[in-house]
Write a protein that holds these residues in place. Structure first.
Motif, short mmCIF file in Angstrom:
data_model
loop_
_atom_site.label_atom_id
_atom_site.label_comp_id
_atom_site.label_asym_id
_atom_site.label_seq_id
_atom_site.Cartn_x
_atom_site.Cartn_y
_atom_site.Cartn_z
N ILE A 1 1.01 -1.19 0.11
CA ILE A 1 -0.15 0.24 0.23
C ILE A 1 0.98 1.58 0.20
O ILE A 1 0.72 2.21 -0.86
N THR A 2 1.80 1.34 1.13
CA THR A 2 3.28 2.18 0.83
C THR A 2 3.31 2.91 -0.52
O THR A 2 3.57 3.76 -0.58
N LEU A 3 4.10 1.14 -1.34
CA LEU A 3 5.13 1.94 -2.46
C LEU A 3 4.06 2.43 -2.97
O LEU A 3 4.79 3.11 -3.63
N THR A 4 2.46 1.79 -3.88
CA THR A 4 1.74 1.97 -4.11
C THR A 4 1.51 4.03 -4.12
O THR A 4 1.17 4.66 -5.25
N MET A 5 0.62 3.73 -2.73
CA MET A 5 0.88 5.41 -2.03
C MET A 5 1.68 6.54 -2.61
O MET A 5 1.71 7.94 -3.42
N VAL A 6 2.84 6.29 -2.09
CA VAL A 6 4.31 6.87 -2.27
C VAL A 6 4.27 6.56 -4.14
O VAL A 6 4.32 8.65 -4.55
N THR B 1 11.50 4.18 -4.38
CA THR B 1 11.48 2.59 -4.10
C THR B 1 12.05 1.52 -2.35
O THR B 1 12.17 1.12 -1.50
N PHE B 2 13.28 2.16 -3.15
CA PHE B 2 14.88 2.08 -2.59
C PHE B 2 14.67 2.90 -1.36
O PHE B 2 14.43 1.58 0.10
N LEU C 1 11.25 0.77 0.64
CA LEU C 1 11.84 -0.46 1.20
C LEU C 1 13.14 -0.37 2.30
O LEU C 1 12.83 -0.97 3.31
N GLY C 2 13.66 0.73 2.41
CA GLY C 2 15.10 0.47 3.17
C GLY C 2 13.95 0.87 4.62
O GLY C 2 14.82 -0.24 5.51
N LEU C 3 13.46 1.75 4.62
CA LEU C 3 12.67 1.81 6.16
C LEU C 3 11.50 0.62 6.41
O LEU C 3 11.73 0.17 7.46
N ALA C 4 10.86 -0.16 5.30
CA ALA C 4 10.11 -1.01 5.57
C ALA C 4 10.81 -1.83 6.33
O ALA C 4 10.52 -2.28 7.27
N ILE C 5 12.30 -2.37 6.06
CA ILE C 5 12.71 -3.53 6.30
C ILE C 5 13.47 -3.37 7.70
O ILE C 5 13.15 -4.26 8.39
N TYR C 6 13.99 -2.09 7.38
CA TYR C 6 15.59 -2.22 8.78
C TYR C 6 14.65 -1.26 9.81
O TYR C 6 15.08 -0.97 10.80
N VAL C 7 13.58 -0.52 9.38
CA VAL C 7 13.05 0.41 10.39
C VAL C 7 11.76 -0.60 11.12
O VAL C 7 11.68 -0.75 12.78
N SER D 1 11.77 -7.92 -9.81
CA SER D 1 10.75 -7.82 -9.68
C SER D 1 9.69 -6.68 -8.90
O SER D 1 8.64 -6.42 -10.03
N LEU D 2 10.21 -6.82 -7.71
CA LEU D 2 9.42 -5.63 -7.07
C LEU D 2 9.64 -4.14 -7.87
O LEU D 2 8.70 -3.79 -7.80
N VAL D 3 10.99 -4.16 -8.33
CA VAL D 3 11.39 -2.72 -8.68
C VAL D 3 10.22 -2.44 -10.02
O VAL D 3 9.78 -1.34 -10.24
N LEU D 4 10.68 -3.89 -11.04
CA LEU D 4 9.59 -3.79 -11.98
C LEU D 4 8.00 -3.02 -11.37
O LEU D 4 7.19 -2.90 -12.22
N SER D 5 7.49 -3.71 -10.35
CA SER D 5 5.96 -4.13 -10.31
C SER D 5 5.40 -2.71 -9.82
O SER D 5 4.90 -2.35 -10.73
N VAL D 6 6.25 -2.08 -9.55
CA VAL D 6 7.04 -0.54 -8.87
C VAL D 6 6.52 0.28 -10.18
O VAL D 6 5.56 1.13 -10.42
N LEU D 7 7.29 0.28 -11.49
CA LEU D 7 7.59 1.02 -12.17
C LEU D 7 6.48 0.90 -12.93
O LEU D 7 5.95 1.21 -13.92
N PHE D 8 5.55 -0.36 -13.22
CA PHE D 8 4.58 -0.80 -13.67
C PHE D 8 3.31 0.73 -13.15
O PHE D 8 3.04 0.82 -14.00
#
Lengths: 386, 326
Positions: free
Chosen positions: A192-197, A248-249, A252-258, A269-276
């Motif tokens: 959701i975050t990635l899509t919104m951003v 995206t990075f 992702l950095g925030l989501a994973i590390y924080v 795949s993730l980056v490409l999905s975001v780019l679509f």
């Protein structure tokens, strides 16, 4: 590569690098684009992890198989409680477990509830009854809804009148074993975050950027220069693709590390999905900019777009759980498929190339948006001149 | 014989029911500094925008350097430079960065672009300011920056639309001189303005545009002559007698003599004819008259403009109409 091709590409890159130069000069834009938006959305969703168990429980219209391998009075009563709850109006019987599993993910079934042999026996022995719920891996979010509704139905479940009559058998309860996709709240939140951003920032960068160029007269300057509209659009697209990879990075950095989100996708795949999703939004941004509206109007449209996506695209509520007109809109909205791709690749690690149907719809939508935007920008050239 | 740089035939632009430019015929040879003179809203900028391919004509055709502005718009764009209010530089970039961008868009090889950039920055004393953001420049420097950007690809035809508006007198003068020099080097310049004195100072030829129509075209001198071929000789000389006045009236080329002590006014057919001035002076001196001052007044382009557009009332009516449109 011919000389004219080289010149064409050099113009595209000139437009792209020009956008970066402008961004570099505009500290507030950098701050908003790469810091405020990613941090704001990620942090607000990360902070809201406490609510991760809450799900929308509209499973009533989802086809779900009920496979009774125990064929006992208790399993029969379990079926009745589920149906009585009205959360499972499409509880289908007659499936064998293997057939149900094969149907899962193909749209025929969203879950399969299996009551294994010995269910009643365990209950009569004062042991916890076990039922197994298989969910469709490709429908992230449905698992929570099914689980919470089975839970709710079990509160009214009376496995066997004998348990109460004898008084020496205690109903310990039923354990639900989930099989299939299982997601932590923030993993879903990450999509959701990635899509919104991406949607929020990209739409403004393209539609707002074009409006600003029109208002300041730089768009007219480009139009009197020997640079094609195609080069301008591609140059701006490439610039925004780069920004979206960076964004995206950051998310992702925030989501994973924080916030400790776990993802199952490979990074590409993730980056490409975001780019679509990003390129789809860019096409829409170009389309909107062809109406010759001002920056303020772009901001208003942006908020409506985000609200629309909230409600109808599987942003928060899975497309499968929407009903009636909402689901029809979700089916028509190309972003729904982008979000679906993002969820499937991120949450269950489904290979991007296996999502042919969604990719086709996204590709067609991108071509359509860009094509119509190109035509409208050409036709409304005079209106767009300052 | 020089080539034709710009040719238009029946060029018309309509916005709905409103005709902004109405059937304009033009033929401008290479290297000419052509002035388009007209009040605000007369159609000058619309005409320029059509010629620089920003607007498509509703009717008629136009060719720039032999290329049709609609069919060969891309070729036209390679050959023109435009400085106009609605055509801007990126304010978040320095002038140098703007020039680099546009030299790439014009396919200039980097070494040529670099040389040209340095020469232009030098010529306009821009070297010190070349690293400053365009948005931080004053309006005069911004205009200069626009002109440099318009010249970066060495255009054959340059459109300067109201370029001196907002410029201080020194900058305006420098710009006029520079433009004149460009034309001498073979660049064709279309200079649009609503300042009546400017075309008189620099233009080879002037077109007067009013209500979208090109109502008169010619050299500044021809335009002035079209209003009146007479220049006015004004001499302050008290106590003239009737016989002296009669002698003056008998000089050839003098149309009308009036005397309102001490001002003697004599309208001459040939403007600036020194011979008439000398003849009148001789008669006065022979008659023992005292001469306190001599002035020769020629008709101005402004007078020509007012006369050609139907007088001040007609211009006021047009301006009122233009304001209502806004």
């Amino acid at each position: 590569m011919t000389m004219s091709n080289l010149k064409y590409f050099s113009k595209i890159f000139a437009i792209m690098f020009n956008e970066f130069r402008i961004l570099r000069r505009n500290r507030s834009a950098i701050l908003i684009s790469l810091v405020v938006i990613p941090f704001f959305f990620t942090a607000s969703l990360g902070a809201g992890r406490g609510g991760e168990g809450e799900t929308y429980s509209a499973t009533s219209e989802l086809p779900i198989a009920f496979i009774d391998e125990d064929l006992s009075e208790a399993s029969g009563r379990l079926y009745e409680s589920l149906v009585r709850s009205e959360d499972f109006n499409m509880l289908l019987q007659g499936y064998r477990e293997e057939d149900a599993l094969a149907t899962l993910g193909k749209g025929g079934l969203y879950a399969a509830i299996v009551v294994p042999e010995g269910f009643e026996k365990r209950l009569l022995n004062n042991e916890t009854g076990i039922i197994i719920v298989h969910v469709d891996d490709g429908s992230p979010g449905v698992d929570d809804a099914v689980l919470s509704n089975i839970d709710a139905s079990l509160s009214n479940f009376n496995p066997n009148p004998r348990i109460k009559q004898t008084g020496n058998i205690e109903f310990v309860g039923v354990e639900i074993v989930m099989k299939g996709a299982s997601f932590s709240g923030f993993a879903v939140g990450l999509t959701i975050t990635l899509t919104m951003v991406v949607v929020f920032a990209t739409f403004y960068e393209i539609a707002g950027g074009m409006s600003r160029e029109r208002e300041t007269g730089t768009y007219s300057h480009l139009l009197v220069s020997p640079v094609s509209l195609g080069s301008i659009m591609i140059g701006k697209t490439l610039y925004d693709v780069c920004l979206n990879v960076m964004r995206t990075f950051i998310v992702l950095g925030l989501a994973i590390y924080v916030y400790g989100a776990s993802i199952h996708a490979n990074l590409l795949s993730l980056v490409l999905s975001v780019l679509f999703i990003a390129i789809l939004t860019m096409g829409f941004g170009f389309l909107v900019s062809s109406f010759g509206i001002g920056v303020r109007a772009v901001v208003i449209i942006e908020f409506f777009l985000i609200l629309f996506l909230f409600a109808f695209s599987g942003f928060f509520i899975d497309k499968e759980l929407l009903r009636g007109i909402s689901q029809t809109i979700a089916t028509v909205l190309p972003w729904s498929y982008g979000i679906d791709i993002l969820k499937r690749t991120t949450l269950i690690g489904q290979p991007l190339m296996s999502l042919t149907y969604q990719l086709q719809i996204i590709a067609i939508s991108i071509i359509l948006f860009y094509g119509v935007a190109y035509l409208l920008l050409k036709l409304s050239r005079e209106r767009l001149v300052k | 014989m020089s080539e034709i740089a710009i040719v238009t035939k029946e060029l018309t632009k309509k916005f709905g029911n409103f005709t902004a430019v109405d059937g304009i015929h033009l033929e401008i040879p290479e290297g000419q500094l052509f002035g388009l003179l007209g009040p605000n809203g007369a159609g000058k900028t619309t005409l320029v925008r059509m010629l620089c391919t920003l607007l498509e004509p509703s009717e008629g055709t136009a060719e720039i350097a032999g290329y049709d502005i609609v069919k060969d718009a891309a070729e036209v764009r390679k050959r023109i430079g435009v400085v106009s209010d609605g055509v801007s530089l990126y304010k978040d970039l320095t002038i140098e960065e703007n020039l680099k961008l546009f030299s790439t868009l014009y396919d200039l090889p980097s070494n040529i672009a670099k040389d040209r950039m340095h020469n232009l920055l030098d010529m306009f004393n821009f070297k010190e300011k070349s690293k400053r953001l365009v948005g931080e420049l004053s309006s005069g420097w911004m205009k200069k920056a626009m002109i440099i950007a318009a010249l970066i690809h060495d255009p054959k035809i340059l459109f300067l639309d109201e370029v001196t508006t907002g410029l201080d007198p020194q900058s305006a003068l420098a710009l006029r001189e520079f433009t004149r020099k460009l034309c001498d080097e073979g660049v064709t310049v279309i200079w649009t303005t609503h300042y009546m004195t400017e075309p008189e100072m620099i233009c080879d030829k002037v077109g007067i545009i009013f209500e979208g129509r090109l109502i008169q075209m010619g050299t500044p001198k021809e335009l002035r002559s079209s209003v009146s071929e007479q220049s006015l000789l004004e001499i302050e000389t008290p106590n003239l007698d009737h016989s002296t006045l009669k002698k003056i009236e008998e000089i050839g080329n003098i149309c009308k003599v009036t005397y309102d002590d001490p001002i003697l006014k004599a309208s001459c057919i040939d403007e600036g004819d020194k011979q008439i001035e000398e003849s009148v002076t001789k008669i006065l001196l022979d008659a023992g008259a005292k001469i306190r001052a001599i002035n020769t007044k020629e008709p101005t382009l402004e007078e020509a403009f007012i006369s050609l557009t139907g007088g001040e009332e007609e211009i006021d009516r047009f301006m009122e109409k233009a304001r209502q449109k806004i």
